[in-house]
Structure formats: C-alpha cells, structure tokens
Motif scaffolding. Structure first.
Motif, mmCIF file in Angstrom:
data_model
loop_
_atom_site.group_PDB
_atom_site.id
_atom_site.type_symbol
_atom_site.label_atom_id
_atom_site.label_comp_id
_atom_site.label_asym_id
_atom_site.label_seq_id
_atom_site.Cartn_x
_atom_site.Cartn_y
_atom_site.Cartn_z
ATOM 1 N N ALA A 1 35.228 28.603 -35.072
ATOM 2 C CA ALA A 1 34.976 29.970 -34.622
ATOM 3 C C ALA A 1 35.117 30.065 -33.108
ATOM 4 O O ALA A 1 35.674 31.035 -32.581
ATOM 5 C CB ALA A 1 33.580 30.410 -35.047
ATOM 6 N N ILE A 2 34.626 29.046 -32.395
ATOM 7 C CA ILE A 2 34.758 29.081 -30.935
ATOM 8 C C ILE A 2 36.234 28.968 -30.539
ATOM 9 O O ILE A 2 36.717 29.688 -29.674
ATOM 10 C CB ILE A 2 33.901 27.959 -30.306
ATOM 11 C CG1 ILE A 2 32.427 28.260 -30.573
ATOM 12 C CG2 ILE A 2 34.156 27.857 -28.814
ATOM 13 C CD1 ILE A 2 31.488 27.171 -30.144
ATOM 14 N N THR A 3 36.957 28.070 -31.232
ATOM 15 C CA THR A 3 38.390 27.979 -30.977
ATOM 16 C C THR A 3 39.060 29.327 -31.223
ATOM 17 O O THR A 3 39.868 29.800 -30.426
ATOM 18 C CB THR A 3 39.024 26.923 -31.899
ATOM 19 O OG1 THR A 3 38.174 25.798 -31.979
ATOM 20 C CG2 THR A 3 40.378 26.499 -31.385
ATOM 21 N N ALA A 4 38.721 29.923 -32.355
ATOM 22 C CA ALA A 4 39.327 31.207 -32.702
ATOM 23 C C ALA A 4 38.976 32.270 -31.664
ATOM 24 O O ALA A 4 39.809 33.127 -31.347
ATOM 25 C CB ALA A 4 38.863 31.644 -34.092
ATOM 26 N N ILE B 1 29.277 32.653 -25.670
ATOM 27 C CA ILE B 1 30.685 33.004 -25.422
ATOM 28 C C ILE B 1 30.965 34.423 -25.896
ATOM 29 O O ILE B 1 31.625 35.208 -25.209
ATOM 30 C CB ILE B 1 31.616 31.986 -26.103
ATOM 31 C CG1 ILE B 1 31.529 30.659 -25.351
ATOM 32 C CG2 ILE B 1 33.052 32.482 -26.091
ATOM 33 C CD1 ILE B 1 32.330 29.549 -25.956
ATOM 34 N N ILE B 2 30.422 34.764 -27.082
ATOM 35 C CA ILE B 2 30.641 36.134 -27.569
ATOM 36 C C ILE B 2 30.041 37.142 -26.599
ATOM 37 O O ILE B 2 30.666 38.149 -26.252
ATOM 38 C CB ILE B 2 30.031 36.338 -28.963
ATOM 39 C CG1 ILE B 2 30.828 35.546 -29.991
ATOM 40 C CG2 ILE B 2 30.026 37.810 -29.342
ATOM 41 C CD1 ILE B 2 30.480 35.879 -31.404
ATOM 42 N N LEU B 3 28.843 36.841 -26.147
ATOM 43 C CA LEU B 3 28.172 37.765 -25.228
ATOM 44 C C LEU B 3 29.023 37.970 -23.975
ATOM 45 O O LEU B 3 29.304 39.105 -23.563
ATOM 46 C CB LEU B 3 26.794 37.209 -24.858
ATOM 47 C CG LEU B 3 25.974 38.115 -23.950
ATOM 48 C CD1 LEU B 3 25.528 39.352 -24.714
ATOM 49 C CD2 LEU B 3 24.767 37.381 -23.385
ATOM 50 N N LEU B 4 29.455 36.855 -23.385
ATOM 51 C CA LEU B 4 30.263 36.945 -22.175
ATOM 52 C C LEU B 4 31.568 37.689 -22.459
ATOM 53 O O LEU B 4 32.008 38.531 -21.671
ATOM 54 C CB LEU B 4 30.564 35.542 -21.641
ATOM 55 C CG LEU B 4 29.375 34.820 -21.034
ATOM 56 C CD1 LEU B 4 29.733 33.394 -20.655
ATOM 57 C CD2 LEU B 4 28.866 35.581 -19.813
ATOM 58 N N ALA B 5 32.185 37.369 -23.610
ATOM 59 C CA ALA B 5 33.460 38.002 -23.935
ATOM 60 C C ALA B 5 33.293 39.498 -24.095
ATOM 61 O O ALA B 5 34.100 40.296 -23.602
ATOM 62 C CB ALA B 5 34.029 37.385 -25.207
ATOM 63 N N GLY C 1 35.182 39.448 -35.721
ATOM 64 C CA GLY C 1 36.211 39.182 -36.723
ATOM 65 C C GLY C 1 36.703 37.756 -36.622
ATOM 66 O O GLY C 1 36.874 37.071 -37.644
ATOM 67 N N ALA C 2 36.911 37.285 -35.385
ATOM 68 C CA ALA C 2 37.389 35.918 -35.200
ATOM 69 C C ALA C 2 36.390 34.926 -35.781
ATOM 70 O O ALA C 2 36.763 33.963 -36.454
ATOM 71 C CB ALA C 2 37.625 35.636 -33.723
ATOM 72 N N VAL C 3 35.100 35.200 -35.547
ATOM 73 C CA VAL C 3 34.059 34.294 -36.068
ATOM 74 C C VAL C 3 34.069 34.315 -37.596
ATOM 75 O O VAL C 3 34.099 33.269 -38.256
ATOM 76 C CB VAL C 3 32.674 34.706 -35.534
ATOM 77 C CG1 VAL C 3 31.590 33.871 -36.171
ATOM 78 C CG2 VAL C 3 32.646 34.574 -34.013
#
Lengths: 335, 444, 275
Positions: free
Chosen positions: B56-59, B284-288, B374-376
């Motif tokens: 998920a992080i890669t995605a 990472i999601i938060l920052l993104a 969605g990526a996750v």
C-alpha cells in the motif's frame, strides 16, 4: 603486431555474436515500432508475445521430433515456425478483439491501451507458464557448426580459432530475409502503403476508403510473426527461458526508441547499435590488444563493464541519443 | 438534478467504508475459518496484511506520481531495491576490517565517479564541445576504475564466507527507513533530471532501464550487500519470537487468551510490525492529502489537467514533475526499506519487475488513479488475491480435473495451476479497465 | 487529448504513447442498409439534418444542404455557425438524430464514412488532409485505394491540373508548402474518381495568390462535370463562383440562393460581406 589473429578473435567473440543478437533485437524492435506507429502505444506485452510464440514453436518442435520429422542440417524449429506464428497471430488477434478494439472504438487515449497491454502481459505471461513452464530449454538440433574452431585452425594455420554456429548464421540469414520482405511489403504493396497511410493520418486513411480494422489486423499479424521469429531465433541462439524474454523488453524498447519510435529502418539500426555496443562494452579486450600491441601485458581484462551490466549499455545509449537527438537517429519516414 | 447529485455523493461517501469493511471481513475469514479457501490461521492472515500494507505504501508512492502528475513510472522495482539497501548499509553492524581494507579508497572512487559526471556536464554546458566532454568522461572513468577495482577486491576478500561486504553503521533500523527514502529520492533525481527535461517525456523507458540497472548492481556488487549471497541478519525493530516464547509472562498472557506460546509469539510480532507500518502509512497519507490540498497540490492538479495553460501561466512544469517524481520515489524507497526489515532478508534475485513493478501498477489502477485511499484499498486487495490465488488456483484445478482420468495432461494442468495467478491478475486489471476504469474508489 | 478515464495522465510520455496522426472517426462502426432515394432529389442532399458529436448537444438544427450535378455549392456563415459540421454530417462523421442524406438516388444515411467514399463521395478535410511522411505519388495512390482498375490516367489528369506538385511527385508531402499541400489534398480526393467532391475550407491558411489559383482549379473541376460542395471562410469570393450558396447561422439555414442572389441580398451583405 598480429592483425590476423586479432581479427579472428574480434570476429569470433564480438562481431559474430553481436550480429546475431542485433538481428534478434532488430526483429523485436520492428514489432514494437509497428505497433507504436499504427496502434499508437508501446506494447508491454511484446516480450511475453515473443515468449508465448517461442513456447508454441518449442512444443511443436517436440511434436515433430517425436514423429521423427526433421529438417536435416537445419533446426526442426524452422518447420514448426510457420505454425507457431499462426497460433501466436490467432492469440494476438483474439486479444485485440477482446481487449484493444473496445478502446479503439471509443477513441480512448493511448495511455489506456498501455495499461491494457500490462494486463495482457500478465495474461500472456501466465499462459506461457502454463504452456511450457518456467524452466530453461534448449531446442536447437541439426548441424551445430558451419565452421568449428578446429577446422578453422587446420584451414588457416592460425593459433586462434573461429567458430560460426549454424544458429548464428541462420539468425542473421532469416532476419535479413524477413527485413527485406517487410520493407518490400511496406513500400511496394498496396496493403503496406495503407498501413503507412494509417500511421500517418488515421482519419484521412479512413476517408480514402482504407478499412482501419483491416490495417490493425494486418499489423497484429505482422507483429506476432516478428515476435515469434525473433523469439525463436533468440531461443535457438541462446536458450529458451520465459523470464529472459521479459527482460529483453528493455533492449528492444531501447533499440526502437534509439532508431526513432515508429520508424522501421530506425528499429533495425537501433537493434544492431544496441547489440554491438552491449557486446563491445562487456567484452574483455585483453586478447585482441595482446595481438595488436606485442609485448604489452595489461594487468586487467580490459573489460569496460561486467556482462551483468549489459542492460546498462542499452540504457546509456538510449539516454545519449535522447539528449542529443530527441527524435531518434532517423527522422522523416515512419510507419 | 439536485437529488441526483446528492444520491451520487452519498453512495460514494459509503463506498470506501463498505469496500474496506469487505476487505477486513476477508482477513478475518482468513484468520478464523479453516477450509479449502482460507487457512484459518491468524499468523497467515497477518502476514498477508503486513505485506499488503507495505504494498500500500509503494502504491501510494506510485499514485503520487501517476495520480498527481500523470507520470508513468515502470521502474518501481528499482526504487524499492534502492530503499532496500538502506537497512543493510545503515543498521547492520559494521564489518570488522572492511573499512580498513578499502573503505576510504571506495569512497574516493565513488566521489571521483560522481565528480566526473558533474565535470562532464559542466564541460558540455560551458564549451558545447563533444571532444572535451568525452575526454573528461574517459579520464574520469580511468581514474574511477583505478581507485575502485582494488578497493572492491580488498573488501570482498575480507572474510568472504561470512561478510565480504562493506558493512553497516550499526544505527537503529527505523532510521534506515528514512534513509531508504533518501536513497530512492537520489536515484529519482538523477533519472528524472534526464528523462523529464527532454522535449517530451521518456520517463517510462528511462525508469524501466534504471530499475533493471539498480537490481543488476544489487545482484553483482558483492561489496555493497553481498550480491546474490544475500544478507540475512537485518536487525528487527520488534521483539524476537524466541524471546517471547522464553518469557513466562508472555506465555501466561498467551494462554489466558487461549493461544499456544509459539502461535501467540508469531501473532504478537506481526501485530507489532503492523502497528509500525500503519503509523508510517497513515503519516504518508496525511502528508499526501495535506500536500494535495495545499497551493502546491492545486498547482500540481492544474498542471496535470491542462499542461499548456499552466505553462502559459509561467508554471515550470518540468520542475514540478521532477518534484513529485522524487517525492513519490522516496515513498517507494521507504516501502523498500520496510520490506527488507519485515523479511529480515535482502535477496536481490527476488526483485522481479513483474511482481514489484507491474503488480503495483495493477494495485494503483484497480484502487483508483489519483485517490490515496483507493491506492491503499487496491494494494491490500490485490495483494490478498495474489497470495490466495496461488492456493485457490490449484484447488480450483483439482476440482475441475477431478473427473479426468490420471494422465500426463492432468498432472501438467495441476502442476501449472499456481501460475494461474498471473492470468488472474491480468484479467482483474483488464476487467477493471473495461468496466470501472476509474478504479474501485474513483478520484473526486 | 483529455480522456474521462485517466484525465490527461501519461499522455506526455513519448516512450509509451504516440499522439501523432491519431484519428477521431470511429472506424469500427458498421454501415446500415441503403434506402431508396426520393423523386426529384438533387444529386446530393443532406435534408433537415439535426444532430451533434457523440452524445453532445445538437449543433445542427433542421439544416438542409444540396448540390446539383455539375454545379458548385458553397456553405458560408460566421464562425461557429456549424459550416464544417454540416459538411461532416453529410459525410457521416456525426450522429444525425433526424434528417437524411441522399446521394444519386439512394438514401445513404446509415452508411459509415468508409462506405460513403465507396458510394462516390470525395472529401478533403480542412486540416491534416495529407499523409505527410508519404511521397506525393503515394498520397495519390492512397486516394485511389478503393479502385481496382488502372489509375495511371487519373493520376496524369491530377498532375495536369496541378503541375506544381507533379514536379515533386517523389518528395514527402509533408515537406511541401501550404498551397502545394492543399493541391495534393484535393488531388488525393480526385483519385477516387468521386461523383461529388466535398472541400472543407480549401483556402484556409494559404496566401491570396495561391487562393485565387485554387479557386480557378476548383472551377475547372466543376466545369469538368464533377459537382463540388465546399465550405468557405472567404464568403465574397466563394459566392462569386457559387451556383448555389447556403448561409448558415447557429446550425440552421438562414439564407439560400444562387451566389448572385445572395450577393444582392441586403441582409446577407450587411451581416457577412461587410456592406
């Protein structure tokens, strides 16, 4: 200075292998470039199409061998090749009907076709695995050498030997015939010209009465043929391992881009350029230099890069060409 | 019209939670139900989940590049490998005698190598002379090899059976995750600088190439990470199963929940990893998401939607693309470092582009281009299917071929059944592209 | 080249996508059946056409365009009046919700563009109307793609009509000047031996001298017996050579008549011809 021996070593270890490899890359790159020119996307499934085609050829070859049919001094795979091409073409046409046609009809952006080709790549990869597995196979039979090292030494009296394997000669020969035929087809026949017209201007080709679906079908058939031939020659020359056909995608793409994507002549030039550079850069030149400069004994192998880094060579050529000639080596005529 | 829109938005508001809930149910089934489809083992279930979280992080990294800027990166495997080097170089204990054998010389060689490239660039921009640039490159290459070759020989000769590599710095392994991001970012900067600066992008082919090269370097440079001999003793950020089993408090705690100590220790370790991964993932999601809502993110989207207009307004499109490419690659690098930490093993031969580049792409497209959640979702779902398809394929084949008499054909079919997962993944991607091209969770 | 699926993503990457020469017409559409014509029809008529592109809003509203045997008909009108759209509608490149197109006594409304070419329509688009990487001669050969007979005589006629391009027959068409490209484009359409020639702004972007010459050639083609239907931006010149002129406004017929009549019409002069 011993030019004769240096030349023999050069021919034996650099020129002949590179010519054979270059012919295989050129055929692969031609397939990629045709699809790019006409269907307007880079086909990530091309390597796996090569693997699938070669896999069917190998299965057919085994069948022929079991029936006791052989081509004498030539590899039995040559008899199996046309049937392999036909089967691969059927699969590829089926793929087009099931996958790509839908997006063509929608006039979808080409990037969707790229994504779809990734899906097709997975499916074909799986099919090849189911068909023949992941092991390594050699399937060359018939005469092994046209010229072997001992005969050459006896003929010339030189200490260095020169070997020409029949698969190498066959590769270059078949590739030349295929390339000439393809160029004749594209430049001299009505259907070939229609393909070039479609690549130049899709709408106008349609307004000239050219059936776009026929052009697309022809392209897939030719691409499948080129992929199967390239894959079979590569397998005869080296060996068949499905994963290697996936990896060869990079030098093939590099060759096609170096020559200018969509340009068949460029694909051929690119194929040979990449192959010769790969072999030249990863070959230990110590023996050639030893003959050319008597008395000089270098400490190392005089090898610029380890053979494991041959992919780096195609990559560097690609970058250099893109930096200095962004449209590739050849411009103008395209498919 | 208004009611229509409301209906659409309310269905999309529930779409993500429902899909995530379905996914959670699958993992619970995997953990509790034992039949031909599920293993009924929480250890298996959590192992799949942990690798799914790393995927998920890669995605997420790929989705930043693709979703925010439309960049097509097919060298994911290379950036993962770049990140994977970090735990080896940062947190492995130093190898005795390695630095003394050739460490300084090696550093010198690498500096000369980088210096040569910089000089060549300078020579080209200043003089525009191909000869001068080539001369710089040749001289630099000779100097580099003169420094590099003896250093490598010396390092690799140092206790080759156990080490033969340069060794690490002995720093905490969690730190190496960040360093992994930096490594990948550096590689991305180099490749992006070249491939994104051209008249049109050649990013796909450039990343395909760099991916292959990075993996080749990792396989063949034994001084770096022992090449194909693998590195097996990467430090762990969580407890060891053996220690837990020997801890009477833990055994008692486990039996109070009705688990055997061996099973419980595995679950405990996996839960610890899971918490670490979740923290990274959520951060990472938060920052993104914050970045996407910032002026920078708005500009990124403006550029993506209409490059020409953005360029006309004076936006430096290439620069923005380079930024997002580096950021995305850094995230992929972090995932790469996390992956070797989880495995405790760096095995370069396992870095296969089909699995580590194209499968990630399936995850991103299936999840929904441009949507982080969605990526996750796509990553964890596809990873679950990828693992389970290896089990379900043979089970399905056994069922289908049961009426057939035993024959070579039948055994061939059964043998090749695990390969069905490639076909399955391809079909999933093709079906999603056809019927839900914007993915399970479309971008808003 | 935006797309609903991925937006604009990925289309910048020349190593995976090839934007050059992409088409807009759906080549997979099959033709429907031919219908009977109506008594007293002109040679080509698009009657009461209403429709637009894809599922978009209607651009044409009850629009009628016709051309008689051996005549020149022109479509003029302000920008955005749907002139080119009307032409494309006659050629089957957009969805007609109402109305019909009839050619030479047959109803061809259900035919796809490819089959309309076979039915005898020659079309020269406004832009992208040559095959740039192919030679002039190959361009003409492609024009004659659907023919099975000897094309040499037609090619000679085209070269007679356009001597300037005859001299460059072995050169890639993309290397020619703007005016010469237009000549190649018209020549390509003539190679099909069409029964009617349709030109979409043939003089767009060429110099006035070249424009006059092109008009001369078009008149010559029409006097040779081939009906010509064309869209023109230069309304005054167009009306001077027109046997029949259609003034479109917002996708509907505003004025129809001979070129001479319309030139005398006050309203037409005031609105379109600048007094």
């Amino acid at each position: 200075m011993d030019i004769a021996n240096a030349l023999v070593v050069f021919l034996n270890f650099v020129f002949i292998p590179a010519a054979a490899y270059g012919a295989q890359l050129a055929l692969g790159a031609l397939g990629v470039t045709l699809v790019y020119g006409i269907l307007r996307f880079s086909n990530f499934a091309h390597g796996d199409t090569m693997a699938f085609g070669t896999g069917t050829v190998i299965l057919l070859t085994w069948g022929l061998q079991a029936m006791g049919i052989s081509a004498g001094p030539l590899p039995t795979a040559l008899i199996a090749l046309p049937f392999g091409i036909a089967l691969t073409a059927l699969l590829v046409l089926g793929t087009d009907r099931a996958v790509y046609r839908f997006y063509r009809k929608q006039k979808a952006a080409p990037i969707i076709l790229v994504m779809a080709s990734v899906g097709v790549m997975f499916v074909m990869n799986g099919l090849t695995r189911v068909l023949i597995g992941v092991d390594e196979y050699r399937f060359d039979d018939g005469a092994r050498f046209i010229m072997d090292v001992r005969t050459f030494r006896e003929m010339t009296g030189l200490p260095e030997g020169l070997a020409l394997r029949s698969t190498q000669a066959l590769t270059v020969g078949v590739a030349l015939v295929v390339m000439v035929a393809l160029f004749w087809f594209l430049n001299r026949t009505k259907s070939g010209k229609a393909m070039r017209a479609y690549s130049d201007n899709e709408d106008l080709a349609l307004l000239s009465g050219i059936d776009p679906e026929r052009v697309v079908r022809l392209t897939w058939i030719i691409a499948a043929g080129l992929a199967t031939i390239a894959g079979t020659l590569y397998g005869l020359d080296k060996s068949f391992k499905a994963f290697n056909y996936f990896q060869i995608l990079l030098p093939i793409f590099a060759a096609a881009i170096v020559g200018g994507l969509g340009n068949p002549l460029g694909a051929i030039a690119g194929g040979f350029l990449v192959a010769f550079s790969e072999v030249a850069v990863t070959y230990p030149w110590v023996r050639v230099v030893g003959y050319l400069v008597p008395g000089y004994e270098p400490s190392g192998l005089m090898q610029l890069l380890g053979t494991e880094y041959k992919f780096a060579v195609s990559f560097v050529i690609l970058i250099v060409v893109l930096l200095f000639r962004p449209t590739g080596l050849f411009r103008g005529k395209s498919v | 019209m208004a009611t229509n829109r409301q209906a659409a938005s309310s269905s999309s508001r529930w779409r993500a939670p429902v899909l995530f809930a379905v996914l959670a149910v699958l993992f619970v089934l995997e953990g509790t139900v034992r039949n031909s489809m599920f293993s009924g083992s929480w250890n298996t279930s959590l192992a799949i989940l942990n690798m799914g979280l790393i995927s998920a992080i890669t995605a997420l990294g790929v989705n930043m590049q693709w979703g925010y800027a439309g960049l097509f990166n097919v060298g994911v495997v290379g950036f993962l490998a770049m990140g994977a080097l970090a735990p080896v170089l940062v947190s492995l204990p130093p190898v005795e005698g390695a630095w003394a054998a050739g460490g300084t010389r090696l550093m010198g060689a690498l500096l000369v190598g980088l210096g040569t490239l910089a000089m060549a660039k300078l020579a080209w921009t200043r003089t525009r002379s191909g000869i001068a640039t080539t001369a710089v490159l040749i001289a630099g290459f000779v100097a580099y090899r003169w420094l590099f070759d003896p250093a490598v020989v010396a390092i690799e000769a140092n206790n080759p059976a156990r080490h033969g590599n340069i060794g690490g710095l002995g720093l905490p392994v969690l730190l190496s995750w960040a360093v992994g991001g930096l490594f990948a970012a550096a590689a991305a900067w180099a490749i992006g600088k070249v491939a994104l600066g051209l008249r049109s992008d050649y990013l796909a082919i450039a990343t395909l190439g760099i991916g292959e090269i990075i993996v080749a370097v990792m396989k063949n440079e034994n001084w770096l990470a022992r090449g194909v001999m693998n590195i097996t003793s990467i430090p762990r950020p969580v407890a060891q199963e053996v220690d837990l089993q020997n801890n009477p408090d833990f055994v008692e705690f486990a039996s109070s929940w009705g688990f055997a100590a061996a099973e419980a220790s595995g679950i405990w370790v996996k839960l610890s990893y899971m918490s670490l991964f979740l923290v990274v993932l959520l951060a990472i999601i938060l920052l993104a998401e914050l970045a996407l809502k910032s002026p920078w993110g708005r500009m990124m989207r403006a550029i993506r939607d209409n490059e020409t207009a953005a360029e006309a307004m004076g936006k430096d499109v290439t620069r923005r693309h380079l930024q997002v490419f580096i950021l995305g690659s850094a995230v992929i690098g972090v995932a790469g470092a996390m992956m070797v930490t989880l495995d405790g093993l760096l095995a370069p031969t396992s870095y296969n582009p089909l699995r580590y580049t194209f499968l990630i792409w399936v995850m991103v497209i299936v999840g929904g281009s441009g949507n982080n959640w969605g990526a996750v979702l796509g990553a964890v779902t596809i990873w679950f299917l990828w693992i389970k398809a290896e089990v379900w394929g043979p089970a399905l084949f056994a069922l289908l071929t049961a009426p057939l008499p035993d024959s070579a054909f039948k055994s061939h079919l059964l043998d090749s059944a695990p390969h069905m997962r490639f076909i399955a993944m391809g079909l999933v991607l093709l079906l999603v592209l056809r019927f839900a091209p914007r993915g399970l969770l479309p971008e808003k | 080249m935006s797309d609903t699926t991925f937006g604009n993503r990925g289309n910048r990457d020349a190593s995976v996508v090839n934007p050059k020469g992409r088409g807009t017409i759906d080549g997979t559409r099959r033709s429907g059946p031919l219908g009977p014509g109506q008594a007293g029809d002109p040679f080509l008529i698009g009657e009461a056409m209403t429709g637009g592109y894809g599922k978009g809003a209607d651009i044409l509203h009850d629009c009628t365009i016709a051309v008689e045997q051996g005549q020149i008909a022109v479509i003029v009108g302000p920008n955005g009046a749907g002139k080119s759209t009307a032409m494309k509608a006659i050629f089957g490149m957009l969805n007609l919700r109402q109305g019909s197109v009839r050619l030479n006594g047959q109803d061809i409304t259900a035919l796809n563009p490819q089959d309309r070419v076979k039915a005898g329509m020659g079309f020269v688009p406004q832009v992208n109307n040559i095959f740039p990487s192919m030679t002039v001669e190959e361009n003409l050969e492609m024009g004659a793609y659907i023919r099975r007979d000897d094309i040499k005589a037609t090619m000679a006629q085209v070269y007679d009509l356009f001597p300037a391009v005859a001299a460059k027959r072995r050169q890639a068409a993309g290397e020619l000047s703007g005016g010469q490209r237009q000549q190649v484009a018209v020549g390509r359409a003539l190679m099909t031996q069409p029964k009617v020639l349709m030109l979409d702004e043939p003089t767009a972007g060429v110099s006035p001298i070249v424009m006059d010459e092109l008009f001369d050639r078009i008149i010559a083609i029409a006097r040779g017996g081939l009906p010509v239907l064309m869209v023109e931006q230069n309304a005054r010149q167009a009306m001077m050579i027109a046997d029949k002129a259609y003034v479109l406004v917002q996708g509907a017929n505003a004025h129809t008549g001979t070129g001479e009549e319309l030139m005398k019409n006050d309203e037409v002069r005031r609105t379109f011809l600048g007094g």
